[in-house]
Design a protein around this motif. Sequence first.
Motif, PDB file in Angstrom:
ATOM      1  N   SER A  97       1.064  -1.312   0.159  1.00 32.77           N
ATOM      2  CA  SER A  97      -0.050  -0.139  -0.027  1.00 32.77           C
ATOM      3  C   SER A  97       0.840   1.180  -0.161  1.00 32.77           C
ATOM      4  CB  SER A  97      -0.875   0.001   1.306  1.00 32.77           C
ATOM      5  OG  SER A  97      -0.037   0.013   2.394  1.00 32.77           O
ATOM      6  N   LYS A  98       2.033   1.022   0.505  1.00 30.75           N
ATOM      7  CA  LYS A  98       3.080   2.416   0.650  1.00 30.75           C
ATOM      8  C   LYS A  98       3.324   2.834  -0.788  1.00 30.75           C
ATOM      9  CE  LYS A  98       7.164   3.000   3.348  1.00 30.75           C
ATOM     10  NZ  LYS A  98       8.160   2.288   3.869  1.00 30.75           N
ATOM     11  N   ASN A 172      -1.634   4.175  13.147  1.00 23.11           N
ATOM     12  CA  ASN A 172      -0.050   4.165  13.268  1.00 23.11           C
ATOM     13  C   ASN A 172       0.545   5.386  13.373  1.00 23.11           C
ATOM     14  OD1 ASN A 172       2.611   3.592  13.610  1.00 23.11           O
ATOM     15  ND2 ASN A 172       2.832   2.665  11.792  1.00 23.11           N
ATOM     16  N   ASP A 200      -6.326   5.381   4.619  1.00 25.58           N
ATOM     17  CA  ASP A 200      -5.334   4.285   4.961  1.00 25.58           C
ATOM     18  C   ASP A 200      -5.864   3.171   6.014  1.00 25.58           C
ATOM     19  OD1 ASP A 200      -3.103   2.633   5.698  1.00 25.58           O
ATOM     20  OD2 ASP A 200      -1.626   4.109   5.664  1.00 25.58           O
ATOM     21  N   TYR A 203      -4.840  -1.472   8.632  1.00 28.01           N
ATOM     22  CA  TYR A 203      -5.134  -2.060   9.975  1.00 28.01           C
ATOM     23  C   TYR A 203      -6.755  -2.425  10.171  1.00 28.01           C
ATOM     24  CZ  TYR A 203      -0.368  -0.866  11.208  1.00 28.01           C
ATOM     25  OH  TYR A 203       1.045  -0.659  11.167  1.00 28.01           O
ATOM     26  N   SER A 231      -0.229  -6.703   4.397  1.00 26.68           N
ATOM     27  CA  SER A 231       0.968  -6.566   5.633  1.00 26.68           C
ATOM     28  C   SER A 231       0.707  -6.669   7.069  1.00 26.68           C
ATOM     29  CB  SER A 231       1.641  -5.193   5.277  1.00 26.68           C
ATOM     30  OG  SER A 231       2.238  -5.134   4.105  1.00 26.68           O
ATOM     31  N   LYS A 232      -0.551  -6.317   7.318  1.00 26.01           N
ATOM     32  CA  LYS A 232      -0.822  -6.070   8.683  1.00 26.01           C
ATOM     33  C   LYS A 232      -1.756  -7.346   9.397  1.00 26.01           C
ATOM     34  CE  LYS A 232       1.943  -2.587   8.618  1.00 26.01           C
ATOM     35  NZ  LYS A 232       3.329  -2.388   9.088  1.00 26.01           N
ATOM     36  N   ARG A 240       4.710  -7.983   0.008  1.00 27.46           N
ATOM     37  CA  ARG A 240       4.772  -6.783  -0.694  1.00 27.46           C
ATOM     38  C   ARG A 240       3.400  -6.610  -1.814  1.00 27.46           C
ATOM     39  NH1 ARG A 240       4.927  -4.119   2.180  1.00 27.46           N
ATOM     40  NH2 ARG A 240       5.392  -2.334   0.774  1.00 27.46           N
TER      41      ARG A 240
HETATM   42  N1  PLP Z   1       0.166   2.608   6.325  1.00 29.09           N
HETATM   43  C1  PLP Z   1       0.485   2.224   7.681  1.00 29.09           C
HETATM   44  C2  PLP Z   1      -0.092   3.253   8.478  1.00 29.09           C
HETATM   45  C3  PLP Z   1       1.512   1.418   7.872  1.00 29.09           C
HETATM   46  O1  PLP Z   1       2.060   1.182   9.246  1.00 29.09           O
HETATM   47  C4  PLP Z   1       2.264   0.654   7.064  1.00 29.09           C
HETATM   48  C5  PLP Z   1       3.122  -0.169   7.387  1.00 29.09           C
HETATM   49  O2  PLP Z   1       4.029  -0.117   8.225  1.00 29.09           O
HETATM   50  C6  PLP Z   1       1.935   0.929   5.771  1.00 29.09           C
HETATM   51  C7  PLP Z   1       0.845   1.903   5.360  1.00 29.09           C
HETATM   52  C8  PLP Z   1       2.437   0.246   4.573  1.00 29.09           C
HETATM   53  O3  PLP Z   1       2.177  -0.879   4.313  1.00 29.09           O
HETATM   54  P1  PLP Z   1       2.679  -1.845   3.146  1.00 29.09           P
HETATM   55  O4  PLP Z   1       3.257  -3.125   3.677  1.00 29.09           O
HETATM   56  O5  PLP Z   1       1.111  -2.331   2.573  1.00 29.09           O
HETATM   57  O6  PLP Z   1       3.070  -1.064   2.146  1.00 29.09           O
END
Ligand code: PLP
Length: 423
Positions: A97-98, A172, A200, A203, A231-232, A240
């Motif tokens: 997602s990043k 986060n 976003d 989570y 990821s979470k 990824r």
């Molecule tokens: N957004 C938040 C708030 C996160 O904590 C994280 C990962 O640490 C991400 C996005 C990124 O996640 P991804 O692994 O999907 O790139």
Amino acid sequence: MLQTNKNIQNLKPSATLAINQKVQELRAKGKQVYHFGFGQSPFPIHHTIVKALQNNASNNHYLPTLGLHELQNAIAYFLKHHQNISEVNRIFIGPGSKELLYQTLLILEGTFLIPKGSWVSYLPQIKSKNGDYVILNTTFKNSFKLTPEVLEHYCNNHKTIQKTLILNSPNNPTGAVYTAVEYSALAKVCSKHNLIVLSDEIYSQINYTNHCAPSISNYYPERTIVFGGLSKVFSAGGYRLGFMTLPKKLEALHPLYKSLFSETFSAVASPIQYAAIEAYAYNDDLQQYIFNSKTILSGIANFVYSSLNQYAIEVVPTNGGFYTMIGFNTFREKLKKRGIYTNTDLATFILEEYQVALLPGSDFYLEDNELFLRLAFVDFDGEKVITAFQKENLVDQNFIKKYCPNIFNGIIRIQKFVKELEQ
Ligand code: PLP
């Protein structure tokens, strides 16, 4: 002399990196460090997803740029049934997602609005393209959640520019979760000022009180882009794979995404996309597994909150995810006497003197003199803990002491720090 992009040169290494480096140094010297700095899901990936990846390892084809259709369909179904999101007709798949967020920031012009107490990477991504941004004020009292009043005030004073608001819940660094009522009120302001919202929701299903966290897209579907991924919730950061939804009203962006994806990452790895179909099919066993993992996190969150809150430490109640923000502002004068003026000074001091690693609030857009630190409570062996939980079914202090000793002892050390400050 190499000529390089100034915007990227100017990205300073975050304090997070410095703390993590210090943790490595201390560990290399054989010191025990209680690591509340690192925010990765501690649980093993569910075996059905691993099996799906193994079964598709020989798939060597490029997939469609915006993602495999079967996966888009699986995510659409998942979002409708397990995340209460209805605007699911355009789902794009990316390498985390990043990256999807970054490509979105590249595509959009205007000003990006970031509530104080947000994820560490939003701002560096904006700065890397020399984008405009503003940090919107939030307060500890409101768990660092943005209020409609603050948003309205900003929008009223900046009427003509395009504005994109970045929201994250469960959050986060804070662990806060926006309620449906809060989102509905914010959505009214977003709608009135025609904002674009990047929501976003990485989570989402790690929400302690319900099967997922509320989404602002329920109240403002027309211009909200939702982000999520493996990821979470599925403990598969290293796979990824992330996704985003594009609402119909933002359809004009569709070809831009398609071009940018195809000229940069082409498509996400094929075996990973096939494995993700299994994740988003969300079979009963997987649902139970995720339920167990969030029950464990919720038990630990309660322990952290009650253990620290009794010591005049400010603690944001965690309602989802695996973080909280803790504050030492009531000890400001005592800290000054020890040469501690900023949250980075504080994080460095606690690490050096008490071997507890926490991240400074300034990495999450707090002012340097706001003495808050992020605490991630995932320094335990997730496989062992989830097996123990299946037998014991209760995550109380004894369970944490036995199965999450680093968390237990790390919290005791923070208490010791405060007690010694009082002396
Ligand atoms: N957004 C938040 C708030 C996160 O904590 C994280 C990962 O640490 C991400 C996005 C990124 O996640 P991804 O692994 O999907 O790139």
